[in-house]
Scaffold this motif. Sequence first.
Motif, PDB file in Angstrom:
ATOM      1  N   LEU A 163       2.081   0.293  14.438  1.00  0.00           N
ATOM      2  CA  LEU A 163       2.243   0.018  13.004  1.00  0.00           C
ATOM      3  C   LEU A 163       3.516   0.655  12.443  1.00  0.00           C
ATOM      4  CD1 LEU A 163      -1.454   0.532  11.792  1.00  0.00           C
ATOM      5  CD2 LEU A 163      -0.173  -1.626  11.764  1.00  0.00           C
ATOM      6  N   LYS A 171       6.407  -1.356  11.213  1.00  0.00           N
ATOM      7  CA  LYS A 171       5.880  -2.630  10.671  1.00  0.00           C
ATOM      8  C   LYS A 171       5.401  -2.458   9.238  1.00  0.00           C
ATOM      9  CE  LYS A 171       4.151  -4.965  14.799  1.00  0.00           C
ATOM     10  NZ  LYS A 171       2.973  -4.518  15.560  1.00  0.00           N
ATOM     11  N   GLU A 191      -3.895  -1.971   6.464  1.00  0.00           N
ATOM     12  CA  GLU A 191      -3.662  -1.836   7.919  1.00  0.00           C
ATOM     13  C   GLU A 191      -4.232  -0.537   8.462  1.00  0.00           C
ATOM     14  OE1 GLU A 191      -1.362  -2.583   5.685  1.00  0.00           O
ATOM     15  OE2 GLU A 191       0.043  -4.108   6.417  1.00  0.00           O
TER      16      GLU A 191
END
Length: 423
Positions: free
Chosen positions: A79, A82, A100
């Motif tokens: 992650l 991102k 997320e």
Amino acid sequence: MIREMIDDSPPHSGARRTQRQAWSDSLIDSEISPPSGLPGGASHLECTLCGAEYTSERLRGLSDCCSRPLYARYDLAGLRGKVSRESLRSRSSDLWRYAELLPVRDPENAIRLGEGWTPNIDTPRLASRLGVRRVWVKDEGQNPTASFKARGLCLAVSRARELGVTEVALPSAGNAGSATAAYAAAAGLKAHLVMPVDTPPAIIQEARALGADIELIDGLINACAARVAEGARRFGWFDLSTLKEPYRVEGKKTMGYEVAEQLGWRLPDVIVYPTGGGTGLVGMWKAFDEMQALGWIGPHRPRMVSVQAAGCAPIVRAWEQGTDFAEPWQDAHTYASGLRVPGAVGDFLILRAIRESHGAAVAVSDAAMERWTGELGRLTGIFAAPEGAATAAAVPLLLERGVIRPDDEVLLFNTGSGLKYVR
Ligand SMILES: *Cc1c(COP(=O)(O)O)cnc(C)c1O
Ligand SMILES: [Zn+2]
């Protein structure tokens, strides 16, 4: 295993992302919060005591290995890069802005009542009364059902439903009961609450109005817990007790993300937290590690302070004795029902966070909580729950002991609204 699950996103998630993009664009002129359209989901669960790993795609309670809490783990390395701090800016003003980093996999399963993103209020008059450079009060009384229990139960109920649960249950002497009722109602699940008769009447009435099935017991919270365990065995109710399932702490950890984001990606010197089961304190501690792994913050950590009621202070006693675990407290009594937790299954996690952060644990009397409810109200405009007032009551003690210094920036948690305790 980690990679397989991350790649296992629903086939239409690409389309959702596009829709989401359109929403962020239209935000510029509309200022309407976009719907949460982001896929989340943990990579696996991990036993907090021994580190054993479990799949996150099945319903779980405590760990099979140690009967201790399970933590959700995420593919943070994947992650990183991102999900940037900047990308959060256009997101919804609730805890789903951190989707997320949350366990709900399909955004359609997020139950939303406006939880999280509570104001972090600068309180200069309280700061000067306390003799501290700066004091913020994070006002969790502004959550749905007027306490921060909404955060945890929002995530626990959303994820339980995602995994197929239809009936949830909880022993509760306070705000967790009405928060469970609210999220179960919004999700269309049946909620069974077992509460002691001396639970604040406003909370009982609220939970009843929200459609929960309520059983009142002339006994303590452990008697209520035994009733819930029986219902779980006989009728398959899913037990949502603090840290006995892995996802309430995921909701509570969002307080850590919010504190950092609202202060412009830095943390205060000290965080003072009223501790019952300790979910919020250990949740924030987990959030800080996650944010560092994501590259959102550096290694600086606040000193974490646990405040308990003098009539129920197992963590304070264990802290003073220097033990890793806390013995259950006998004859627990305090009108701050959120602090009436004689034994916490996450005791070692609380004690570890306090120790690693060079924090402390202190007890305050019910009389001090009452007095500070008034002080806090007059100096800030916030009608705090007794648990919230306890954090202000602790500051003079902490100054005396050198845990707080006059030039520190201190953040107090008002965990609920005082209105819930009016009799
Ligand atoms: C439950 C509760 C607490 C204690 O929270 P934990 O995360 O269990 O330590 C504090 N304040 C209020 C108002 C509560 O309802
Ligand atoms: Zn284990």
